[in-house]
Scaffold this motif. Structure first.
Motif, mmCIF file in Angstrom:
data_model
loop_
_atom_site.group_PDB
_atom_site.id
_atom_site.type_symbol
_atom_site.label_atom_id
_atom_site.label_comp_id
_atom_site.label_asym_id
_atom_site.label_seq_id
_atom_site.Cartn_x
_atom_site.Cartn_y
_atom_site.Cartn_z
ATOM 1 N N UNK A 128 -2.134 -5.769 -3.009
ATOM 2 C CA UNK A 128 -1.978 -6.361 -1.685
ATOM 3 C C UNK A 128 -3.387 -6.607 -1.165
ATOM 4 N N UNK A 129 -3.558 -7.590 -0.317
ATOM 5 C CA UNK A 129 -4.894 -7.931 0.170
ATOM 6 C C UNK A 129 -4.829 -8.221 1.661
ATOM 7 N N UNK A 130 -5.381 -7.309 2.463
ATOM 8 C CA UNK A 130 -5.440 -7.509 3.913
ATOM 9 C C UNK A 130 -6.886 -7.718 4.332
ATOM 10 N N UNK A 131 -7.063 -8.388 5.454
ATOM 11 C CA UNK A 131 -8.408 -8.538 6.000
ATOM 12 C C UNK A 131 -8.402 -8.154 7.477
ATOM 13 N N UNK A 132 -9.553 -7.712 7.943
ATOM 14 C CA UNK A 132 -9.708 -7.358 9.361
ATOM 15 C C UNK A 132 -11.151 -7.646 9.760
#
Ligand SMILES: [Zn+2]
Length: 624
Positions: A289-293
């Motif tokens: 999974x790949x999240x960004x913030x």
């Protein structure tokens, strides 16, 4: 690296989501050189083609190497770290011969009483080992002669490199990713396909101390600063995270952009650029999974983790995200602004390790383990050792100790724990080491400690105490200023212990070489005692050979109290303090007497516990 043990008692007894190509930024020019400081430069271009069935890869590498030294170089060295993961390698030999090896290299298959440590490396099959096989190597187009000894390649140059000259090295190689033993590798226990740390042929560093062509035994790294341009071709289903800004997000997708025109074929070529780094690390998995913030006024954070983990783990990976952003801001304020546009927190499937613009860590832990215990530490390493790139093989306490110091400080502040001494664990661990009789000085090479705990306690805890105790010696405000100025003067360089202490001297105006020498180069201990109290007179005694300035609390029979400060003469000055400053104490006098105005009830040396006194029992004399 994440610390791995605590107490000695048992022993002694973005990728910025860019759709457009980003021009490479050149390394920032050095600040005005300090004392003639110079450093080498190595700009890498690499093209890698990974086969995810065999875990073998083909590579092409060009290095533009600039000799900024005043010396003519007639040879260079490369590290081939993957060669360590072979039966009978130097790493394997050390794992098999060291007392009490790291369990990740050699788990205990016997009992606690009768341990049998079994090297995992010794059991690797030919299709499970790691290697880098050099096919060709050229300098400015001409073939070079080289010899390989384990993890190090020695290269005889056709034409020596003159001071100021830039040459081009071209290598063609083939590699195999080992089953993960430690840090790097494939198919680890958390099921991450590829954790690619220290995976490419990497030039050894040459500095004013000469070559540092260390064999890869266990610990850690020292590299050449430069720019990296890396293309990785891999099966289309894999998501990559790591060092460097993705240049072609529109051809990739995978959470880097939603607007994509994906090329045909089974594979994609990911193009990364990393300016001014000394390492390039990546990890890849088809189930990330790949999240960004986005951190306000900071980098884009990327989180890559196995989406196949149980829901409770996935929830933890969501929970860590705002805390990670807060931590990035905290460290930037404390030490110096994070200079890159991205930082990635990646499930690598092994204990935490710090790399350029990213960390690889175990992903299946609790929130406490993952954030408070690991991310806090690995992100701290972005400053201590990535940006302030001390030689980790030689001055391990400068990165592990300083990272531990800011990690504990951050956790105490972010979670408002309100502890007076957030480093008390480190003091306790150091004290147990100092009293064990088997302490080795912090100048010991990281790989040469007699066994694992001696390294860990010295590097992480004594190194942390070095820093927090420096706050006791020069004052907290001066320590904060020292850390900021150290960053300003030494960011993107290779500072050494003397460079740090010189900054502390300049900030505080105090002489501190005695502190650096005694605490880091010897096993001298600090032990002060309240020897006697006679009505209004206190007599203190220095029992340990290492001297210190003294904070003293005196309580009188009327229950009022006063704080006193006794400067150490050789510091030629004193820290800012609200305590009553008395005459200084020169270290060669074993005792010191102090008169007070009222009858004394009790006396305590260093009541807040910021001095690393190895016997605190004699610090307090209470007459009632
Ligand atoms: Zn560490």
């Amino acid at each position: 690296m994440r610390k791995f043990l605590v107490c000695l008692s048992a022993v002694v007894a973005v990728f910025s989501c860019n759709a457009t190509e980003k021009p490479i930024q050149d390394s920032k020019p050095l600040q005005p050189p300090i004392n003639g400081y110079w450093q080498q430069k190595a700009d890498y271009k690499m093209e890698i083609d990974m086969d995810v069935e065999t875990y073998q890869f083909k590579g092409k590498q060009n290095i533009k190497y600039t000799n900024n030294s005043p010396d003519v170089l007639d040879k260079v060295f490369y590290h081939l770290y993957f060669n360590a993961f072979q039966p009978n390698s130097e790493m394997d030999a050390r794992v098999q011969s060291i007392r009490k090896p790291d369990a990740r290299f050699a788990p205990n298959v016997g009992t606690k009483e009768n341990p049998i440590y079994e090297s995992r490396i010794a059991k690797l099959e030919p299709n499970e080992i790691g290697y880098i096989d050099i096919k060709s190597l050229r300098q400015n187009g001409k073939k070079l002669v080289y010899t390989i000894s384990g993890t190090v390649v020695q290269v005889k140059l056709n034409t020596p490199i003159q001071p100021g000259e830039t040459v081009s090295f071209d290598m063609v190689f083939k590699g195999q990713v080992p089953i993960q033993i430690r840090r790097s590798g494939r198919n680890n226990k958390e099921g991450v396909a590829l954790s690619m740390a220290q995976w490419y042929p990497k030039l050894a560093e040459y500095d004013d101390e000469g070559w540092h062509a260390y064999a890869y035994i266990a610990r850690e790294f020292h590299g050449v600063w430069g720019n990296y341009d890396v293309k990785i071709t891999i099966d289309k289903t894999y998501t990559i995270g790591g060092t460097g800004y993705l240049q072609n997000a529109d051809e990739i997708g995978h959470g880097y952009t939603t607007k994509t025109v994906i090329p045909k074929g089974d594979k994609l070529t990911w193009h990364f650029i990393a300016p001014n780094v000394h390492d390039f690390t990546w990890a890849a998995d088809p189930e990330y999974a790949h999240d960004t913030l986005q951190v306000p006024d900071g980098p884009m954070l990327h989180f890559l983790y196995k989406k196949t983990m149980p829901q409770e783990n996935l929830d933890i990976w969501k929970k860590i995200q705002p805390y990670s952003a807060q931590l990035m801001t905290y460290f930037s304020d404390l030490v110096g602004k994070y200079p890159y546009e991205q930082y990635s927190i990646i499930q690598g499937g092994d204990g935490g390790m710090e790399y350029g613009m990213c960390t690889l860590l175990l992903g299946e832990g609790t929130f406490e383990g993952l954030f408070k215990g690991t991310i806090s530490h690995e992100m701290a390493h972005t400053w201590f050792q990535f940006l302030l790139a001390n030689n980790e093989a030689k001055h391990e306490w400068m990165d592990e100790g300083f990272a531990t110091y800011i990690e504990y400080k951050a956790m105490n502040d972010i979670f408002v724990e309100g502890t007076i001494n957030p480093w008390s664990n480190a003091y306790e661990a150091y004290s147990s080491l100092a009293n064990s009789g088997i302490e080795q000085p912090m100048t010991t090479f990281a790989d040469k400690y007699d066994f694992n705990q001696l390294y860990s306690i010295a590097a992480y805890y004594k190194g942390c105490v070095f820093m927090s105790q420096l706050g006791y010696v020069i004052g907290e405000d001066n320590l904060d200023k020292t850390i900021k100025r150290y960053f300003k003067e030494w960011v993107f360089k290779h500072p050494k212990p003397l460079d740090f202490i010189r900054v502390a001297e300049k900030v505080s105006g105090l002489e501190l070489d005695w502190y650096l020498v005694s605490f880091t180069q010897t096993t001298d201990v600090i032990d002060y005692a309240v020897k006697s109290v006679d009505d209004k007179t206190v007599t203190l005694e220095r029992i340990g050979i290492m001297p210190m300035p003294i904070d003293l609390k005196v309580t009188y029979t009327d229950d009022s109290s006063e704080d006193f400060y006794i400067p150490l003469r050789q510091m030629r000055g004193q820290k800012p303090t609200s305590a009553i400053t008395k005459d200084d104490w020169a270290w060669s006098y074993p005792t010191y007497s102090l008169e007070t105005s009222k009858t004394i009830k009790s006396v305590e040396i260093d009541p807040n516990g910021f001095m690393a006194d190895v016997n605190r029992k004699n610090n307090l004399l209470d007459l009632q």
